[in-house]
Motif scaffolding. Structure first.
Motif, short mmCIF file in Angstrom:
data_model
loop_
_atom_site.label_atom_id
_atom_site.label_comp_id
_atom_site.label_asym_id
_atom_site.label_seq_id
_atom_site.Cartn_x
_atom_site.Cartn_y
_atom_site.Cartn_z
N LYS A 1 51.88 -2.09 -25.96
CA LYS A 1 50.90 -1.12 -25.51
C LYS A 1 51.41 0.31 -25.58
CE LYS A 1 52.12 -1.64 -20.62
NZ LYS A 1 52.70 -2.95 -20.32
N ARG B 1 34.44 -3.46 -18.42
CA ARG B 1 34.83 -3.07 -19.78
C ARG B 1 34.28 -1.68 -20.02
NH1 ARG B 1 36.58 -5.65 -23.57
NH2 ARG B 1 35.20 -4.75 -25.11
N ASP C 1 36.32 -8.34 -30.42
CA ASP C 1 37.25 -7.32 -30.88
C ASP C 1 37.63 -6.40 -29.74
OD1 ASP C 1 37.28 -8.24 -33.42
OD2 ASP C 1 35.86 -6.78 -34.22
N TYR C 2 38.88 -6.02 -29.74
CA TYR C 2 39.39 -5.04 -28.78
C TYR C 2 39.37 -5.52 -27.34
CZ TYR C 2 39.76 -2.13 -32.74
OH TYR C 2 40.14 -1.67 -33.97
N ARG C 3 39.11 -6.79 -27.12
CA ARG C 3 39.31 -7.31 -25.77
C ARG C 3 40.82 -7.44 -25.55
NH1 ARG C 3 34.25 -10.45 -23.83
NH2 ARG C 3 32.87 -8.69 -24.23
N GLY C 4 41.23 -7.45 -24.32
CA GLY C 4 42.66 -7.43 -24.04
C GLY C 4 43.32 -8.80 -23.99
N ASP C 5 42.58 -9.89 -24.32
CA ASP C 5 43.13 -11.24 -24.16
C ASP C 5 44.46 -11.42 -24.88
OD1 ASP C 5 40.52 -11.23 -23.42
OD2 ASP C 5 39.84 -12.65 -24.95
N VAL D 1 43.00 3.04 -38.30
CA VAL D 1 44.28 2.46 -38.70
C VAL D 1 44.04 1.18 -39.50
CG1 VAL D 1 46.43 1.43 -37.88
CG2 VAL D 1 45.55 3.52 -36.82
N LEU D 2 43.13 0.33 -39.02
CA LEU D 2 42.89 -0.93 -39.70
C LEU D 2 41.89 -0.78 -40.85
CD1 LEU D 2 42.79 -3.37 -36.67
CD2 LEU D 2 44.72 -2.68 -38.08
N LEU E 1 39.07 1.34 -22.99
CA LEU E 1 39.34 1.64 -24.39
C LEU E 1 38.98 3.09 -24.62
CD1 LEU E 1 40.01 0.10 -27.06
CD2 LEU E 1 37.56 -0.30 -27.32
N SER F 1 32.49 -3.19 -33.85
CA SER F 1 31.68 -2.80 -32.70
C SER F 1 32.14 -3.57 -31.49
CB SER F 1 30.19 -3.04 -32.92
OG SER F 1 29.96 -3.79 -34.06
N VAL F 2 32.12 -2.90 -30.37
CA VAL F 2 32.52 -3.55 -29.13
C VAL F 2 31.42 -3.34 -28.10
CG1 VAL F 2 34.98 -3.23 -29.53
CG2 VAL F 2 33.74 -1.50 -28.27
N GLU G 1 39.18 -3.62 -18.50
CA GLU G 1 39.58 -3.15 -19.83
C GLU G 1 39.05 -1.76 -20.09
OE1 GLU G 1 38.86 -6.02 -22.82
OE2 GLU G 1 40.05 -7.54 -21.78
N THR H 1 44.01 1.24 -23.41
CA THR H 1 44.17 1.09 -24.86
C THR H 1 43.57 2.30 -25.57
OG1 THR H 1 44.07 -1.30 -24.67
CG2 THR H 1 43.62 -0.38 -26.83
N GLN I 1 48.43 -2.60 -33.95
CA GLN I 1 46.99 -2.29 -33.86
C GLN I 1 46.16 -3.58 -33.89
OE1 GLN I 1 46.07 0.63 -33.14
NE2 GLN I 1 43.87 0.69 -33.50
N TRP I 2 46.58 -4.54 -34.71
CA TRP I 2 45.87 -5.84 -34.72
C TRP I 2 45.91 -6.49 -33.34
CZ3 TRP I 2 42.78 -7.20 -38.49
CH2 TRP I 2 43.04 -6.83 -39.81
N ARG J 1 46.04 -4.96 -30.51
CA ARG J 1 45.05 -4.27 -29.67
C ARG J 1 43.65 -4.69 -30.03
NH1 ARG J 1 47.41 1.88 -29.65
NH2 ARG J 1 49.41 1.23 -28.81
N ARG K 1 43.20 -9.59 -32.56
CA ARG K 1 43.12 -10.48 -33.71
C ARG K 1 44.29 -11.47 -33.67
NH1 ARG K 1 40.07 -7.60 -37.42
NH2 ARG K 1 38.45 -6.59 -36.21
N GLN L 1 49.15 4.52 -20.91
CA GLN L 1 49.49 3.37 -21.75
C GLN L 1 50.26 2.32 -20.95
OE1 GLN L 1 51.24 5.69 -25.11
NE2 GLN L 1 50.00 4.31 -26.34
#
Ligand SMILES: Cc1cc2nc3c(=O)[nH]c(=O)nc-3n(C[C@H](O)[C@H](O)[C@H](O)COP(=O)(O)OP(=O)(O)OC[C@H]3O[C@@H](n4cnc5c(N)ncnc54)[C@H](O)[C@@H]3O)c2cc1C
Ligand SMILES: Cc1cc2nc3c(=O)[nH]c(=O)nc-3n(C[C@H](O)[C@H](O)[C@H](O)COP(=O)(O)OP(=O)(O)OC[C@H]3O[C@@H](n4cnc5c(N)ncnc54)[C@H](O)[C@@H]3O)c2cc1C
Ligand code: SF4
Ligand code: SF4
Ligand code: SF4
Ligand code: SF4
Lengths: 383, 380, 204
Positions: free
Chosen positions: C27, B198, C7-11, B295-296, B243, B301-302, B241, B269, C54-55, C57, C60, B264
């Protein structure tokens, strides 16, 4: 004076914009014979039209003047109204077919020489005017070619939802440059086309036709900086009256142009909305353009009325890939790629890639060097 | 000319000494003028300047302070695509270039060497080189290309982004080193050598910022570099992954957007966010990156195995000039800067700039020759 | 905060790519906002399309699949033709809605969802849409009281439609259909089985 038009030791430069002028001058200064052909009536390309609108980005006007002053030097010949329509041959031995538009081409740079190619002994027999058009054809030899045919703006009318051509107060960045030009039709006043009123609420729509699968796939590189500069022009021109909005996805200015961005961004008269504009309509009552979209940061939907909307149109190659005078390896968008298969034809400036003036100058210098290397080899003269 | 050290071998200076047998341009020394071009710095800009000048028929001396040619480019695993369709990272080409320079009969390369003295004017600069073994070499050159490149921004100034706090927070340049070490295999994080699965890229780290100690400008190349580096992972294993946290993603020009799209497609991502900070996770996990998703409109936090900071380039010039002894007044005439020493730029532009500087140097030599010894032979 | 460190994991993105029609386009979105700005139903979306992307990604899953927003699209295709990345936004939205319904995660009372379901029931019965019956079933979906009130409110519009020949009250009783409605239903059932089989693995 019997001057040969060109030999295989000549470097032929096609296009008299900033890139072609630079390549020609640099090659001549290094001692090469250079023939510069420009299809228009005068040198300078787009820079001569845009310079007054963009004072801080780079002082193109000054650069251009400097360049022109240097034109007198060296073994450099210039023909205007001369369009290269065809090139045959191979590295070290090319023949270009040139269409000479009437009236007779003017030669700049060496006053003592006649600009009329008929006067030279090896002038091509084809150089007989076409009785209908007055056009003549000319063939010139060259050892290497610098291809500096520049760019042209993407046709804004093709971006259907933006209403260019239907809504009078939607203009392109190039139209805006004319409006902002003190020597232009409005004397530099930002009078909107529909009713001649002074525009106060001015919108800039970035990526108009660029970075878009439906139009130009690439990012045109210069339009962010140009839009920032034009926005700064509006605030400078209108003072506290100014109400400027930039609609953008990414602001792409690099290096110290960040200072320009920071300056415009911190100006309270300028709003930045992160959004690709979805559609432009015309207000039924006032006739003013209305911008529709959603701000991706914050999520607000807008339908905002402006007096004048400036589309930051993208760049495409001046001579499209399929209209090149010989087969060249190009990138997807038709810009000429640096590729060994292109032989001794070296693209310079915006013919190769969307570039600003300083990068064009840098890029054209290299094309001059490469061309020089070829004619040196051809000439067989010790280096 | 006179050398100024015990090790001086004036006769072996850049201009003097036996020319190689097949060196095409036999340097002429009309009226004591030299046509030799001195290039300082053996990165892509300097190497290109040297090679192009030599190809145009001028003798060249290239001085590199390090033991190898290549500069920063030699430290990269790959570079971003340079031609259509702009999809994948490609070989840097640095080895081929270094080879071409080293074997060109017109170029003399001095490794582990420096320039200790410069004096004179175009056509007749006298320079003194210091070799690694302490020996001094003096000689004459006609023009100089200064291609001393950049140094990476000192990321220790970014503790708020976790640099120095966690070994798994690295700069882009350090990631290149990790990728080179991996050589196509799994890229491992420094802390425990486990494969990084990651990876979070933090754009504009210490850049485009008015904060004291940060760089106010945009280095221009690092967005593309992150796009490329994210592909290092995705091309190996799409399940890793990646980001990229960016504000403006700056990939302009003829191929940048295609390269971005390609990333992409590969599953990288991209999220619009200016990173607030990177902290060590309290538990056993990796560093935690926190940012507001623009955007959201949420703070998130990741956790990452590896955090890569897109730190900038600082030109090796100005206050910390590599040649503080360089006579300033000589700069406008006969000394030409090229490459990342002038401003941040990628390797294509550095090469272009090096070639341009070569032409400028050639012109200076030619002009000097004109002034001193009549018309140049090229004008016959 | 959502699901914290996931959050932001690709699952979820991977799930969408594998299970949702045209999901592999998600994507490619560059977050320009043109789709959302183009949507005629824009003001009614809780999260317009670019936010949905975006959600996804942001991983969520519950928010997206439970969102009434994915049911908003009426397939006008304004977004699809304008998207600079060529993302088939409408198809993705329908794909998400369909997927949410299959998993039983879709919000129950969402009006466009209800319309879609009634439309489907109505249409598959005879192979033709019976408009008056469809209208009636929607009117009375929330019980007779509300149905009557709405019917009275809408009566002028209804009468206008009848006068213009666009609505035939008689059709509510009879109406036409395809020659072999049972055959049609069999075809549809088969298609449904094939589609379910494709995603069965996930719905464990
Ligand atoms: C809105 C806008 C604003 C800009 N503002 C700035 C700015 O502020 N600062 C900046 O640095 N850059 C700016 N630029 C970019 C700048 O315009 C270009 O960098 C520059 O014009 C490129 O010069 P060029 O010589 O490559 O091409 P051009 O200027 O296009 O010149 C090409 C020349 O070739 C000629 N030609 C074409 N085909 C033929 C042929 N077959 N035969 C002979 N001649 C031919 C043409 O007539 C033309 O004169 C701006 C661009 C845009 C779109
Ligand atoms: C992490 C990272 C990723 C990158 N990725 C890409 C990419 O994908 N694609 C791309 O095109 N570019 C990329 N770049 C940029 C690329 O590395 C630079 O553009 C390029 O290295 C600049 O070359 P240069 O020759 O100007 O400078 P440098 O590479 O810095 O070379 C300068 C040389 O001069 C030597 N030197 C300095 N001072 C002296 C002195 N006084 N005397 C003698 N020698 C001296 C140095 O030792 C060095 O060898 C990346 C950069 C970084 C940091
Ligand atoms: S330079 Fe800016 S406006 Fe122009 S295409 Fe690129 S991002 Fe869009
Ligand atoms: S290139 Fe990208 S990461 Fe680098 S400073 Fe500029 S915007 Fe930031
Ligand atoms: S229009 Fe396309 S690229 Fe833009 S936000 Fe919508 S889906 Fe994404
Ligand atoms: S197709 Fe659907 S999402 Fe797209 S604009 Fe039309 S209604 Fe909106």
């Amino acid at each position: 004076m019997s001057e040969v038009v060109a030999t295989t030791r000549t470097i032929l430069v096609v296009g008299g914009g900033i890139s072609g002028m630079t390549a020609a001058l640099e090659a001549a200064e290094a001692g090469a014979d250079v023939l510069l052909l420009e299809k228009g009536a005068s040198l300078g390309g787009w820079v001569s039209q845009l310079s007054r609108g963009h004072p801080t980005l780079c002082p193109p006007a000054r650069t251009l003047e400097d360049e022109l002053r240097r034109l007198g030097a060296g073994r450099l010949r210039v023909l205007t109204r001369a369009e290269v329509v065809r090139i045959d041959g191979q590295p070290g031995d090319y023949t270009a077919t040139v269409r000479l538009a009437p009236p007779a081409p003017r030669e700049v740079g060496n006053a003592d020489r006649s600009g009329d190619p008929d006067a030279s002994p090896d002038a091509d027999p084809d150089a007989v005017p076409n009785p209908d058009t007055g056009e003549r054809k000319l063939r010139v030899k060259a050892g290497a070619v610098v291809w500096a045919t520049g760019w042209r703006p993407y046709d804004a009318a093709k971006i259907e939802p933006y209403g260019y051509g239907r809504i009078p107060d939607v203009v392109s960045s190039l139209d805006f440059a004319r409006l902002a030009d003190p020597l232009g039709p409005t004397g530099g006043r930002l009078l909107r086309p529909s009713d001649g009123r002074e525009a106060r609420r001015v919108a800039f729509v970035l990526c108009a036709g660029s970075r878009d699968k439906n139009h130009l796939r690439h990012c045109s590189r210069v339009c962010c900086a140009a839009a920032l500069e034009q926005a700064a022009h509006v605030t400078g021109h209108l003072g506290d009256e100014a109400d400027v909005t930039l609609y953008y996805v990414d602001i792409r200015v690099t290096g110290s142009l960040e200072d320009l961005y920071r300056k415009v961004r911190s100006d309270p008269r300028v709003k930045f909305v992160r959004s690709k504009v979805a559609q432009i309509t015309r207000d039924a009552h006032t006739g003013s353009p209305v911008l529709h979209g959603v701000a991706t940061e914050g999520g607000q939907r807008y339908a905002r009325v402006h007096d004048l909307v400036v589309l930051a149109v993208g760049m495409e190659p001046g001579v499209p890939g399929d209209a090149l005078p010989l087969r060249l390896v190009t990138h997807a968008g038709g810009f000429v790629a640096p590729d060994p298969a292109n032989g001794a034809i070296f693209a310079a400036g915006c013919a190769a890639e969307p570039l600003d003036v300083s990068r064009c100058v840098q890029h054209a210098t290299v094309a001059a060097l490469r061309a020089l290397q070829v004619v040196r080899r051809v000439g067989g003269v010790e280096g | 000319m006179v050398g100024d050290g015990p090790g001086d071998r004036a006769a072996d200076g850049p201009e003097a000494g036996p020319e190689r047998a097949n060196a095409p341009p036999t340097p002429r020394r009309e009226g004591g003028l030299s046509r030799r071009i001195l290039v300082v710095g053996g990165g892509v800009a300097g190497m290109t300047a040297a090679l192009e000048a030599a190809k145009a028929g001028y003798p060249v001396t290239l001085v590199e302070q390090g033991p190898q040619l290549g500069g920063a480019l030699a430290g990269l695993w790959k570079r971003a695509a340079v031609r259509s369709p702009f999809r994948h990272p490609v070989d840097t080409g640095v080895e081929a270039l270094a080879e071409a320079v080293s074997t060109h009969p017109g170029v003399r390369v001095h490794r582990s060497a420096g320039v200790v003295r410069v004096a004179g004017a175009p056509g007749r600069f006298t320079v003194v080189l210091a070799e690694g073994n302490g020996a001094r070499v003096a000689g004459q050159v006609g023009a100089i290309v200064l291609a001393s490149g950049f140094r990476p921004y000192d990321a220790r100034r970014l503790p708020e982004l976790g640099y120095g706090e966690s070994p798994d927070v690295v700069t882009q340049l350090e990631l290149e080193t990790l990728a080179k070490k991996a050589s196509g295999g799994p890229i491992r994080r420094p802390s425990d050598d486990a494969e990084a699965r990651r990876v979070v890229f933090v754009q504009c780290a210490g850049q485009r910022s008015r904060t004291q100690g940060h760089l106010p400008y945009c280095s221009g190349h690092c967005c593309l570099a992150s796009v490329k580096q994210a592909m290092y992972f995705k091309d190996r294993d799409p399940g890793i992954e990646t980001l990229v946290l960016h504000d403006d993603l700056r990939t302009p020009g003829v191929g940048g957007e295609d390269f971005y799209r390609s990333a992409q497609e590969k599953g990288v991502t991209f999220v619009r966010a200016r990173v607030d900070g990177v902290v060590l996770s309290p538990g056993p996990g990796g560093p935690v990156v926190s940012f507001p998703d623009q955007v959201l409109g949420e703070n998130v936090s990741v956790e990452a195995d590896l955090v890569v900071l897109a730190t900038g380039m600082v030109p090796v010039s100005g206050t910390d000039s590599p040649l503080p002894w360089l006579p300033r007044e000589a700069r406008p005439t006969g000394i030409f800067a090229a490459g990342a020493v002038r401003r941040p730029m990628d390797s294509s532009e550095a090469a272009e700039d090096g070639a341009g500087a070569a032409l400028k140097a050639i012109q200076a030599v030619e002009k000097a020759a004109l002034g001193r010894s009549g018309p140049s032979p090229f004008r016959s | 905060m959502g699901e914290g460190r996931k959050d932001y994991r690709g699952d979820f993105l991977a799930e969408v790519e594998a299970r949702v029609e045209e999901g592999e386009w998600v994507k490619m979105c560059m977050q320009c906002g043109v789709c959302s700005g183009s949507c005629p139903l824009g003001p009614d979306w809780e999260h317009p399309p670019h936010e949905i992307f975006q959600w996804i990604r942001a991983n969520r899953r519950a928010e997206v699949l439970g969102s009434p927003s994915v049911w908003m699209c009426t397939s006008c295709h304004a977004c699809v033709v304008r998207c600079p990345r060529g993302v088939p936004v409408a198809h993705v939205m329908h794909g998400l809605a369909h997927y949410a319904a299959r998993l039983g995660l879709a919000p129950p009372g969402q009006p466009t969802r209800r319309l879609a379901e009634r439309f489907w029931e109505n249409m598959t019965r005879t192979g033709r849409v019976n408009e008056p019956r469809l209208a009636l079933s929607l009117l009375f979906a929330n019980g007779p009281g509300e149905g009557l009130r709405t019917a009275l409110r809408m009566k002028d519009a209804g009468l206008d439609l009848v006068r213009a020949g666009r609505l035939s009250p008689l059709a509510a009783l009879a109406g036409d259909g395809v020659e072999d409605p049972a055959g049609l239903r069999a075809v549809l059932e088969k298609a449904r089985a094939i589609e379910l089989a494709k995603t069965a693995a996930l719905e464990d």
